[in-house]
Structure formats: C-alpha cells, structure tokens
Design a protein around this motif. Sequence first.
Motif, mmCIF file in Angstrom:
data_model
loop_
_atom_site.group_PDB
_atom_site.id
_atom_site.type_symbol
_atom_site.label_atom_id
_atom_site.label_comp_id
_atom_site.label_asym_id
_atom_site.label_seq_id
_atom_site.Cartn_x
_atom_site.Cartn_y
_atom_site.Cartn_z
ATOM 1 N N PRO A 108 -34.215 -28.424 -35.532
ATOM 2 C CA PRO A 108 -33.500 -28.157 -34.282
ATOM 3 C C PRO A 108 -34.438 -28.538 -33.136
ATOM 4 O O PRO A 108 -35.611 -28.195 -33.159
ATOM 5 N N PRO A 109 -33.956 -29.297 -32.159
ATOM 6 C CA PRO A 109 -34.871 -29.856 -31.165
ATOM 7 C C PRO A 109 -35.482 -28.797 -30.263
ATOM 8 O O PRO A 109 -34.860 -27.792 -29.963
ATOM 9 N N PRO A 110 -36.721 -29.037 -29.803
ATOM 10 C CA PRO A 110 -37.348 -28.129 -28.842
ATOM 11 C C PRO A 110 -36.822 -28.416 -27.435
ATOM 12 O O PRO A 110 -35.933 -29.244 -27.257
ATOM 13 N N SER A 111 -37.389 -27.753 -26.449
ATOM 14 C CA SER A 111 -36.947 -27.947 -25.060
ATOM 15 C C SER A 111 -37.284 -29.358 -24.591
ATOM 16 O O SER A 111 -38.107 -30.048 -25.180
ATOM 17 N N LEU A 112 -36.644 -29.772 -23.512
ATOM 18 C CA LEU A 112 -36.910 -31.089 -22.923
ATOM 19 C C LEU A 112 -38.404 -31.290 -22.693
ATOM 20 O O LEU A 112 -38.948 -32.352 -22.958
ATOM 21 N N PHE A 113 -39.044 -30.259 -22.193
ATOM 22 C CA PHE A 113 -40.460 -30.387 -21.849
ATOM 23 C C PHE A 113 -41.308 -30.514 -23.115
ATOM 24 O O PHE A 113 -42.130 -31.411 -23.234
ATOM 25 N N SER A 114 -41.081 -29.630 -24.089
ATOM 26 C CA SER A 114 -41.872 -29.690 -25.333
ATOM 27 C C SER A 114 -41.652 -31.007 -26.045
ATOM 28 O O SER A 114 -42.548 -31.559 -26.669
ATOM 29 N N GLU A 115 -40.416 -31.498 -25.978
ATOM 30 C CA GLU A 115 -40.078 -32.716 -26.699
ATOM 31 C C GLU A 115 -40.943 -33.892 -26.252
ATOM 32 O O GLU A 115 -41.295 -34.755 -27.041
ATOM 33 N N MET A 116 -41.295 -33.901 -24.973
ATOM 34 C CA MET A 116 -42.064 -35.037 -24.469
ATOM 35 C C MET A 116 -43.482 -35.055 -25.029
ATOM 36 O O MET A 116 -44.135 -36.091 -25.029
ATOM 37 N N PHE A 117 -43.952 -33.917 -25.532
ATOM 38 C CA PHE A 117 -45.301 -33.890 -26.109
ATOM 39 C C PHE A 117 -45.345 -34.471 -27.519
ATOM 40 O O PHE A 117 -46.406 -34.663 -28.084
#
Length: 464
Positions: A239-248
């Motif tokens: 399940p995807p993380p938040s927009l911000f975490s995803e960028m890491f």
Amino acid sequence: MRIHNLVPLLCVGGAYALPTLPWLAQIPVEGLVRCWGMFAPLSEDRTVYQVLKDDERYSRLVKAINLSNRVIDLLDDPAASITFFAVPNTGIPHRQPSHGDDDDDYQLGSTSLAPKRGDERDVAHDLGHLILQVEELDDIPESRDKDHRKEALGRIIRGILAYHILPEKLDSAALVQNSTYATNLTLKDGSMDYQPLRLSVQSTTVPPRLRINTVVDVIRRDIEASNGVIHSINIPLLPPPSLFSEMFVVPEVFSYVTSAIQRVDLTGAIDRWWIPGKDGGHGSFVGAEITTFFAPTSGAFQRLPNKLRLFLFSPFGAKALKKLLEYHVVPQVVLHTDYVHDAACYAAFDDDWKASIPVDPPLYAYNLTLPTLLDNYSLDVQVARYKAKIPLPGPARYFTRFMVNGRDVGPYDIPARNGALHVITNLLDPRGHHKEDHKHYGHESIDVDWEDWEEWLPQWAMQD
Ligand SMILES: *[C@@H]1O[C@H](CO)[C@@H](O)[C@H](O)[C@H]1NC(C)=O
Ligand SMILES: *[C@@H]1O[C@H](CO)[C@@H](O)[C@H](O)[C@H]1NC(C)=O
Ligand SMILES: *[C@@H]1O[C@H](CO)[C@@H](O)[C@H](O)[C@H]1NC(C)=O
Ligand SMILES: *[C@@H]1O[C@H](CO)[C@@H](O)[C@H](O)[C@H]1NC(C)=O
Ligand SMILES: *[C@@H]1O[C@H](CO)[C@@H](O)[C@H](O)[C@H]1NC(C)=O
C-alpha cells in the motif's frame, strides 16, 4: 540490501530519470499483451479462494489468508466478481536462521500502513514479512499471547490483502484499458477522503510486460475462477506511502524538491504521518489527507538559470520558493488521468468539452482548471486517452496524453496514500504560460521560461 530490493529502485529511478519525451514516443511502450488469446480460459467452478487453496504454489499466502475470515469470505464469495493479485511462495522471503541487521528488504512497507502499537508493536507491515511471522506462529506453544498475536496479524493481513483486491473482475486485456484502479482498501483515518486507495497499471509491448505500481511484475495472468480472476505477481504489493515519503524512494530524482519543501515548511501540505497519543491515548494521522502534487525532478531545478537557483535557496528567496512550490500543490483533489475526486468541488471542468473533438477522437478527453495552494493561481490540465491504431497483433493498446500548463507530464498517475503524484521536468510558471517553442523539451540545458525571472519573480514573491 538484497537484489530484489535494488532492482525496483533502479528501474523506477531509470524511468523517472528520463526526460519527458515527445508524447508520440509513448505509443510503442503501451499495452501490447503478446500471448493474449493463446489460452482460451477454461470454465472454472472454484472460487478465487478455492483455486489458491488447491495450488501448492500459493500455500504460504493461503496460510496468511486463513488468519482472516473477512478475507476468506470475500475471496470465497460465489457472488463476488473480483480481481486478486496473488503472490506465490517464491515471491515471499525465506526465514533467516537469526535476525541479522541486514534484514532490510521491504523496508518501505514498514511505515506504509497502520501504526504499530500495543500488541501490534513488532508486527511487520509488508506482506512478505507478515507471512514469515505467520509461519513463526507454528513454533509458539498455544497461549493467550499467541491468540492475541494471531488476531493482530489477521487484522493487518486483511488491510494489506485488501490492497491486492480490485472490486471488479478485470482480466489482463481489461486491465490495460485504464491507468489506475480502486482497490478494496479504504483507510479509516480520512486519507484519500475515505475513497479507496488506488493502484496503477503499466504495460509495455517489448518485452510484453504488465506491471503494477511500476515495480511489481505480473508473472502469470488471467487465472480464471468462478467469482473473479487471479493474476500472479512476483513480489507483494505495498500500500503506497504518503506523497512526501514516496519521493524518498527515488532520492536521486526528487532530492531537490524534497529539500525545498522542508526548507520552506511545506511538508504538512503533502505528507501524512502518525502522531502517537500522549500517555497511551489514541494517536492520530495528521497532514494532508488528499492532494495532487506535480513534483519537479532535480533536473528541473538544475536547468533553472544559476542565479535564480542561488536566489531561491538563499534567505532572500525563501518566500519566492515557497510560493512557487505552493503553485505545484493541488489541495483537496485527487487527479489521476482516469479518475478525479474533488473533496471540495474546486476543480472546474472546461465548458466547451464537446466543442473540440479532434479528427481522430480520443476515448475520452477533458480539460480541467485546478486550484493550487496559492490563492488565485490555477493550473490548466489537459488529458486525452487514445486507442493506438498501429496494426500490431495482440489486444488493443492505449496511451494517454497528459499536459499541465501546456507541458507534457510524466511519469504520471503514481498513487499515494494521500493522493496522486505526477512528475514534471520543468518547474511550473505561475504566470501560467511558457514560451511557445516546441523545440524546447525537458532535456535543454537551461529552462528558457525562467530567463527573465529577475524582471518579475522578486516583486511577485513580495505580493500577498
Ligand atoms: C486453510 O484453511 C483451509 C480450511 O480450513 C484448509 O483446508 C487449508 O489446509 C488451510 N491452508 C493452509 C495453507 O493453512
Ligand atoms: C471490499 O469488499 C467488500 C466485500 O465485497 C465490500 O463490502 C467493501 O465495501 C469493499 N471495500 C472497498 C473499499 O471496496
Ligand atoms: C476507465 O476510466 C474511465 C474514465 O474515467 C471510466 O469511465 C471507466 O469506468 C474506467 N474503467 C474501469 C474498468 O475502471
Ligand atoms: C482542451 O484545451 C485545448 C487547448 O485549449 C484544446 O485544443 C482542446 O480541444 C481542449 N479539449 C477539450 C476536450 O475541451
Ligand atoms: C483573489 O481574488 C479575489 C477576487 O478577485 C480578491 O478579492 C482576493 O484578494 C485575491 N486574493 C489574493 C491572495 O490575491
């Protein structure tokens, strides 16, 4: 770091690192499913659950499914019509003789779902490690503690498996028609405005490949069941993380924008995170519940005129940087190219929708005006989905043209826990236009739109 940890990162990094190509180049990489049609589906009278239960290759997954009656009920419901992404035994990590510190595959998942608390404290949050923990239950003698553990595992497994289920039956030919799909997982904390989390589908012609969320490969497609269809995948979905975490996940692509966001204190506008309760009380999620973010790559920042970049990251430029970033954030709206959820009814569909059907009609096309975090500044979005007409064997191929303020967007439709992420290779100009020169694509060494920044940006930044 083990190899299957590395591979997805490299692939994603590679894909994201590409400059935006002229959109025609996208045609050959969409949708051909080669072997389609070679196997006529046999009529199958067993449910999804029964097909998996009878197949030794899925025994580790079935053992986990068996911990949740709710999952069994859904997969075994003769009246259902679902799609299930099933990971076979080979896609689940093996038990380590002891827990070394190098045990870091699937780390991304550990932050992506429910918070750890109480008796769920040492429960992993990715399906691979959850299944290992289910298997470890066999070594524990029967006890109240074991029952608690089973129950906690069952609850988390239900959430993660809900992300592996689509509430409609979509064989591979149907799956390539759209770019994103709602899953059976809805979060209770308000993320996505209580709409189901979505997953994205990518298909390529050469080699023929069907991917979910850019990193998970479908390795056997279209396994028929009486109440749906099963696609076998090489590793579990996260399940995807938040927009911000995803960028890491791909720092080489987003390091500029993530540090810029932190520098001007905008994290709360795109991140969503858990705050534990005080003194054992209930914690809660805070931050952006539903947002669309147009994320400029590091290349986009590097192509700004040097002096502008120095200005933006200097104390004098902080206000300009903040306003520019706010212009890339669409609050209260999830826009995927094939799905719009507008929590506050802010987005405005263009009126002359019908006025402009091109000669070669798209399957669907729409123009949208989206609000941004910056008052009175909006983004113009154009989307058109086409069916490719190139006469190649196999099922139909589809491609989308997606533009923001007249520039191509891509990769796009990356689902997040709290919205949608789209990648752009040029910073968006709040004046809403750019030089109409189609020779300029993302790989130019200097972004010409910003050459005259000194004439307007510093004053603009000071206006309220
Ligand atoms: C799952 O439960 C079913 C029904 O109780 C049982 O027949 C099956 O053997 C179980 N499978 C595993 C792998 O535990
Ligand atoms: C998941 O599936 C169950 C059973 O069909 C249904 O009741 C529930 O509403 C679904 N949830 C979502 C978010 O699709
Ligand atoms: C695909 O997207 C279109 C446009 O949003 C929508 O009308 C259609 O229902 C979607 N199809 C599926 C199978 O989700
Ligand atoms: C969207 O806007 C563009 C540019 O103004 C126009 O060419 C196109 O026809 C419009 N599409 C729709 C569906 O209104
Ligand atoms: C936005 O526009 C409205 C109406 O034109 C105006 O009243 C308001 O002050 C503007 N806000 C900003 C931040 O410019």
